[in-house]
Design an enzyme around this catalytic site. Structure first.
Site, PDB file in Angstrom:
ATOM      1  N   ARG A  70       0.900  -1.235   0.095  1.00 50.86           N
ATOM      2  CA  ARG A  70      -0.008   0.034   0.070  1.00 50.86           C
ATOM      3  C   ARG A  70       0.850   1.460  -0.004  1.00 50.86           C
ATOM      4  O   ARG A  70       1.942   1.517   0.831  1.00 50.86           O
ATOM      5  CB  ARG A  70      -0.825  -0.056   1.442  1.00 50.86           C
ATOM      6  CG  ARG A  70      -1.817   0.901   1.325  1.00 50.86           C
ATOM      7  CD  ARG A  70      -2.744   0.820   2.664  1.00 50.86           C
ATOM      8  NE  ARG A  70      -3.560  -0.333   2.706  1.00 50.86           N
ATOM      9  CZ  ARG A  70      -4.014  -0.411   3.941  1.00 50.86           C
ATOM     10  NH1 ARG A  70      -3.768  -0.103   4.978  1.00 50.86           N
ATOM     11  NH2 ARG A  70      -4.781  -1.678   3.910  1.00 50.86           N
ATOM     12  N   ARG A 139      -1.670   6.829   9.432  1.00 56.09           N
ATOM     13  CA  ARG A 139      -1.704   6.513   8.100  1.00 56.09           C
ATOM     14  C   ARG A 139      -1.801   7.495   7.228  1.00 56.09           C
ATOM     15  O   ARG A 139      -1.933   8.546   7.616  1.00 56.09           O
ATOM     16  CB  ARG A 139      -2.785   5.438   8.015  1.00 56.09           C
ATOM     17  CG  ARG A 139      -3.051   4.266   9.329  1.00 56.09           C
ATOM     18  CD  ARG A 139      -2.125   3.079   8.557  1.00 56.09           C
ATOM     19  NE  ARG A 139      -2.065   1.923   9.508  1.00 56.09           N
ATOM     20  CZ  ARG A 139      -2.982   0.840   9.311  1.00 56.09           C
ATOM     21  NH1 ARG A 139      -3.572   0.864   8.138  1.00 56.09           N
ATOM     22  NH2 ARG A 139      -3.029  -0.253   9.989  1.00 56.09           N
ATOM     23  N   LYS A 202      -3.416   1.171  15.023  1.00 52.56           N
ATOM     24  CA  LYS A 202      -3.121   2.274  13.896  1.00 52.56           C
ATOM     25  C   LYS A 202      -4.132   3.438  14.226  1.00 52.56           C
ATOM     26  O   LYS A 202      -4.787   3.638  15.254  1.00 52.56           O
ATOM     27  CB  LYS A 202      -4.202   1.530  12.667  1.00 52.56           C
ATOM     28  CG  LYS A 202      -5.487   1.188  13.152  1.00 52.56           C
ATOM     29  CD  LYS A 202      -6.097   0.430  11.918  1.00 52.56           C
ATOM     30  CE  LYS A 202      -5.802  -0.747  11.266  1.00 52.56           C
ATOM     31  NZ  LYS A 202      -6.825  -1.478  10.432  1.00 52.56           N
ATOM     32  N   LYS A 204      -5.736   6.894  12.146  1.00 51.51           N
ATOM     33  CA  LYS A 204      -6.366   7.501  10.920  1.00 51.51           C
ATOM     34  C   LYS A 204      -6.681   9.282  11.151  1.00 51.51           C
ATOM     35  O   LYS A 204      -7.438   9.436  12.029  1.00 51.51           O
ATOM     36  CB  LYS A 204      -7.312   6.726  10.470  1.00 51.51           C
ATOM     37  CG  LYS A 204      -6.820   5.415  10.175  1.00 51.51           C
ATOM     38  CD  LYS A 204      -8.041   4.447   9.862  1.00 51.51           C
ATOM     39  CE  LYS A 204      -7.615   3.032   9.524  1.00 51.51           C
ATOM     40  NZ  LYS A 204      -8.441   2.317   8.709  1.00 51.51           N
ATOM     41  N   CYS A 423     -15.234  -3.688   0.285  1.00 52.00           N
ATOM     42  CA  CYS A 423     -13.844  -4.080   0.587  1.00 52.00           C
ATOM     43  C   CYS A 423     -13.232  -4.989  -0.256  1.00 52.00           C
ATOM     44  O   CYS A 423     -14.087  -5.839  -1.114  1.00 52.00           O
ATOM     45  CB  CYS A 423     -13.736  -4.333   1.899  1.00 52.00           C
ATOM     46  SG  CYS A 423     -14.246  -6.004   2.371  1.00 52.00           S
ATOM     47  N   CYS A 429      -7.626 -10.922   1.264  1.00 51.24           N
ATOM     48  CA  CYS A 429      -7.558 -10.603   2.913  1.00 51.24           C
ATOM     49  C   CYS A 429      -7.428 -11.811   3.620  1.00 51.24           C
ATOM     50  O   CYS A 429      -8.488 -12.548   3.414  1.00 51.24           O
ATOM     51  CB  CYS A 429      -8.777  -9.687   2.795  1.00 51.24           C
ATOM     52  SG  CYS A 429      -8.730  -9.367   4.653  1.00 51.24           S
ATOM     53  N   CYS A 468     -15.891  -8.953   6.353  1.00 51.37           N
ATOM     54  CA  CYS A 468     -15.850  -9.175   7.968  1.00 51.37           C
ATOM     55  C   CYS A 468     -16.367  -7.970   8.578  1.00 51.37           C
ATOM     56  O   CYS A 468     -16.365  -6.742   7.970  1.00 51.37           O
ATOM     57  CB  CYS A 468     -14.446  -9.877   8.049  1.00 51.37           C
ATOM     58  SG  CYS A 468     -13.272  -8.649   8.572  1.00 51.37           S
ATOM     59  N   CYS A 472     -13.907  -2.102   6.749  1.00 50.69           N
ATOM     60  CA  CYS A 472     -12.723  -1.537   5.480  1.00 50.69           C
ATOM     61  C   CYS A 472     -13.607  -0.570   4.547  1.00 50.69           C
ATOM     62  O   CYS A 472     -12.999   0.190   4.153  1.00 50.69           O
ATOM     63  CB  CYS A 472     -11.763  -2.344   4.999  1.00 50.69           C
ATOM     64  SG  CYS A 472     -10.775  -3.304   6.294  1.00 50.69           S
TER      65      CYS A 472
END
Ligand code: SRM
Ligand code: SF4
Length: 548
Positions: A70, A139, A202, A204, A423, A429, A468, A472
Site C-alpha cells: 500500500r 496512516r 493504527k 487515521k 472492501c 484478505c 468481515c 474497511c
C-alpha cells in the site's frame, strides 16, 4: 501484560527486526512471523491466495504466498508521472491490477517477496513511498477531493500533506532496508513523537471541506472539518474518536462516530495532531489490542480529559466549535469546474479495482490518459478517481479517451450502483469471512431490479459491503450495509444518514442472498409508498423503525 505485538515492536530496533535477512533468504517466499507485523509499518502485508489455500493444504503444499503493498498518497493526489510508475508496478510485479482504496491510496496484490524491493524503489523514483501506509502509526492522511473552491482545496491539502509528513516515523529502517541507503553510524534512531513502541494501534486522520462529507470524517481517529467564510479558510473543527472496526459476538467492540472537540486555526493543525497522537501513545490500551483504538481511549477518558490534556501538551486551548453543515457523503460524478477555470472529471471505478477487462480496458485507458494529462489524479475516499485540473481546451480529448476505453460508465450506471462500495475481501484478505469485492456487483444488479420494481430507480441509496466486521468499506455508515459472517452469509445493517453523521443498525443477522433481497424488497415497497418529500432511504428506515 503488553500484547504480543507490543513486544515485537519493542525488540524490533525501530522497525528493523530481521526484515533484511528475511528478504535475502531466497529459499522461501515468506518472511519471519514477527517480521510480518513489522512489514506493515513499511506498507506491506504478507498474504496467501485463499482460493487455493484448501487445495494446497490437501496436497501438503505451503500456502501460495505473496505480498500486498500500500502506498502513502496524502490527500489522494498524484501526478501523471507517478500514475505511470504505479501502473508499471501493477503490470511488472503485481497481478496486473491497481486497487484504489477507501483511504485514497494505491494497493497492489500478488507481489512476490523477491520483487518487493524493486517495487518500492520504482515508487521512490517518482517520490512515492509506503512509509506508515499500515502499522501502529498515523496512516495516509485523507482530504476531500473536490471543493468548488480550488484555492481552499489547495490549502486544506497542503495542511493534510504537512501533517502527514510531521507524523511520519523518523526511523531510518525503511531507507536502509528498501532503498539500500547506508546506515548512519553513531546517530541512533529516535522517535520524538512515537517513542520506540510506536502507537498502541493504527491511527487515521482526515481533512474534509463541507458541505460534502466524501471522506466520512466521523469514521476516523482524528478529523479536521474546514471552516470557510467568504472564500477564506478560517481554520478547522477538530473531531476525535471515530472508528468502524468490530468483532462478531464481542459486545466490547463496536463502530463509533467521532465527536467535535473544538476549533483550531490552520497554523495549529500539526500541534493539535501531535498532542492527540501523544495522548493516544500514553493512554491507549497496550494490553488488549481489540480495545486499543483511540475511540476507546476517548470513550474511557472522556472528551473533557482529552481537551485538557491536549491544552497541556500544546500550550493553547481549542476555541469553541464553529457551525458547519454536511449535505451528502459519496462522490459527485462527472465534470466540475472550479473557481480557477480548471475542470475535474470524477470517474467511477468499480470497487476501486483498475484492470483490463473485456470491453473495459481501464488500466490501459488510464495509462493513455496519464501520458497526455498535464494536471493531477485524485483518488477518492470511495474508491473512485478524479482526472483533476484539466484546462477547458483539453476536456474533449479526455472525454474521447474515456469513451474509447470504457471509462465513461458514470454516465450510464444507476445512482445506486455508483454509490456502492465493497472492501477487497477474498481471495487476498486474510481476515475475510465472506466475499465482498467479487460479489457486490452481482448483488447490486438484483437490488437494481427491486428498485425498478418499486419505481425507485433514480434513488442514490448508498450500499456498502465488507467481508468481515472490520469495516474497511465503512459499512456502518451505509444506508444498506452488509457485513460478512460466513461464506454467502451477511449481517444486514440499515438506516445510516446520507451525509455520514448517523450510524446504521443491524436489522438481520447471518442471512443469505435470498433473505437480503426479500428484506430489501419489503423496505423498498414501504419506502415507495410512505416516504416523506425528499426523504432518503436511510432516514426513512430510521424514522419508521422509531429510532430518530
Ligand atoms: Fe482495512 C485490516 C483492507 C480501509 C478497518 N484492511 C485490513 C487488511 C490489511 C487485512 C489484514 O489486516 O490482514 C485488509 C487488506 C485486504 C487486501 O487484501 O487488500 C484491509 N482497509 C483495507 C482497504 C484496502 C479496503 C478497500 O477495499 O479499500 C482499505 C485501505 C485503506 C488505506 O488505504 O489505508 C481499508 N480498514 C479501512 C477502513 C476505512 C477507513 O479507514 O476509512 C477501516 C475502518 C475504519 C477504522 O479503522 O476504524 C478499516 N482494516 C480495518 C480493521 C479493523 C480495525 C479496528 O479498529 O478494529 C482491520 C483489522 C485490524 O486492524 O486488525 C483492517
Ligand atoms: Fe478484509 Fe474485513 Fe477489511 Fe474486508 S473488511 S478487507 S474482509 S479486513
Amino acid at each position: 501484560m503488553p500484547s504480543p505485538v507490543e513486544i515485537i515492536k519493542a525488540r524490533s530496533n525501530y522497525l528493523r527486526g530481521t526484515l533484511e535477512e528475511g528478504l535475502a533468504d531466497t529459499a522461501t517466499g515468506t518472511i519471519a512471523e514477527d517480521d510480518t507485523q513489522l512489514s506493515k509499518f513499511h506498507g506491506m502485508y504478507m498474504q496467501d491466495d485463499r482460493d487455493v489455500r484448501e487445495e494446497r493444504r490437501r496436497q501438503m503444499l505451503e500456502p501460495d504466498h505473496s505480498f500486498m503493498i500500500r502506498a502513502r498518497i496524502p490527500g489522494g493526489i498524484c501526478t501523471p508521472d507517478q500514475w505511470l510508475a504505479m501502473d508499471e508496478i501493477a503490470s511488472t510485479y503485481a497481478n496486473n491490477t491497481l486497487r484504489l482504496t477507501t483511504r485514497q491510496a494505491f494497493q497492489w496484490h500478488g507481489i512476490l517477496k523477491g520483487d518487493l524491493k524493486s517495487s518500492i524503489q520504482a515508487m521512490n523514483a517518482v517520490l512515492v513511498d509506503t512509509i506508515a501506509a499500515c502499522g501502529d502509526v498515523n496512516r495516509n492522511v485523507m482530504c476531500t477531493v473536490l471543493p468548488e473552491l480550488s484555492s481552499i482545496h489547495a490549502q486544506v491539502c497542503a495542511d493534510a500533506t504537512s501533517l502527514s509528513e510531521h507524523l511520519l516515523p523518523k526511523t531510518r529502517a525503511y531507507h536502509e532496508i528498501w532503498l539500500d541507503q547506508e546506515k548512519v553510524e553513531g546517530t541512533p534512531d529516535h522517535e520524538p513523537i512515537y517513542g520506540e513502541v510506536y502507537l498502541p494501534r493504527k491511527f487515521k486522520t482526515v481533512f474534509v471541506v463541507p458541505p460534502v462529507n466524501d471522506v466520512d470524517v466521523y469514521a476516523h481517529d482524528l478529523g479536521y472539518i474546514a471552516i470557510v467564510e467568504d472564500g477564506e479558510l478560517l481554520g478547522y473543527n477538530v473531531t476525535v474518536g471515530g472508528g468502524m472496526g468490530a468483532t462478531h459476538g464481542d459486545p466490547d467492540t463496536y463502530p463509533v462516530l467521532a465527536k467535535v472537540l473544538g476549533f483550531c486555526t490552520p497554523d495549529q493543525v500539526n500541534a493539535v495532531a501531535e498532542g492527540i497522537v501523544t495522548i493516544q501513545r500514553d493512554y491507549g490500551d497496550r494490553e488488549v489490542r481489540k480495545h486499543a483504538r483511540f475511540k476507546y481511549t476517548v470513550e474511557d477518558k472522556g472528551l473533557d480529559f482529552i481537551r485538557e490534556e491536549l491544552a497541556k501538551r500544546t500550550g493553547f486551548e481549542l476555541e469553541p466549535e464553529r457551525p458547519f453543515t454536511f449535505t451528502t457523503s459519496g462522490d459527485p460524478f462527472g465534470w466540475h469546474e472550479s473557481e480557477d477555470g480548471l475542470w475535474h472529471l470524477l470517474l467511477y471505478v468499480q470497487n476501486g479495482r483498475i484492470a483490463d477487462r473485456e470491453g473495459a480496458p481501464h488500466l490501459t485507458g488510464l495509462r493513455e490518459i496519464a501520458k497526455v494529462h498535464q494536471g493531477e489524479f485524485r483518488l477518492t475516499a470511495n474508491q473512485n478517481l478524479v482526472i483533476a485540473r484539466v484546462p477547458a481546451a483539453e476536456k474533449e480529448r479526455i472525454d474521447a479517451l474515456c469513451a474509447k476505453y470504457g471509462l465513461d460508465a458514470y454516465a450510464k450506471l444507476s445512482a445506486t450502483r455508483l454509490n456502492a462500495m465493497a472492501c477487497v475481501a477474498l481471495p487476498t484478505c486474510g481476515l475475510a469471512m465472506a466475499e465482498s469485492e467479487r460479489y457486490l456487483p452481482d448483488l447490486v444488479g438484483h437490488i437494481e431490479g427491486l428498485l425498478d420494481k418499486h419505481e425507485l430507480s433514480d434513488e442514490a441509496i448508498n450500499i456498502r459491503m465488507t467481508g468481515c466486521p472490520n469495516g474497511c468499506a465503512r459499512p456502518y455508515l451505509a444506508e444498506i450495509g452488509m457485513v460478512g459472517k460466513a461464506p454467502g452469509r451477511y449481517n444486514l445493517h440499515l438506516g445510516a444518514a446520507h451525509n455520514g453523521d448517523r450510524l446504521n443498525r443491524m436489522t438481520h443477522e447471518n442471512i443469505n442472498e435470498t433473505e437480503i433481497l426479500e428484506t430489501l424488497d419489503g423496505w423498498f415497497g414501504q419506502f415507495a409508498d410512505q416516504r416523506a418529500a425528499n426523504e432518503t432511504f436511510g432516514d426513512f428506515v430510521t424514522r419508521v423503525s422509531g429510532e430518530q
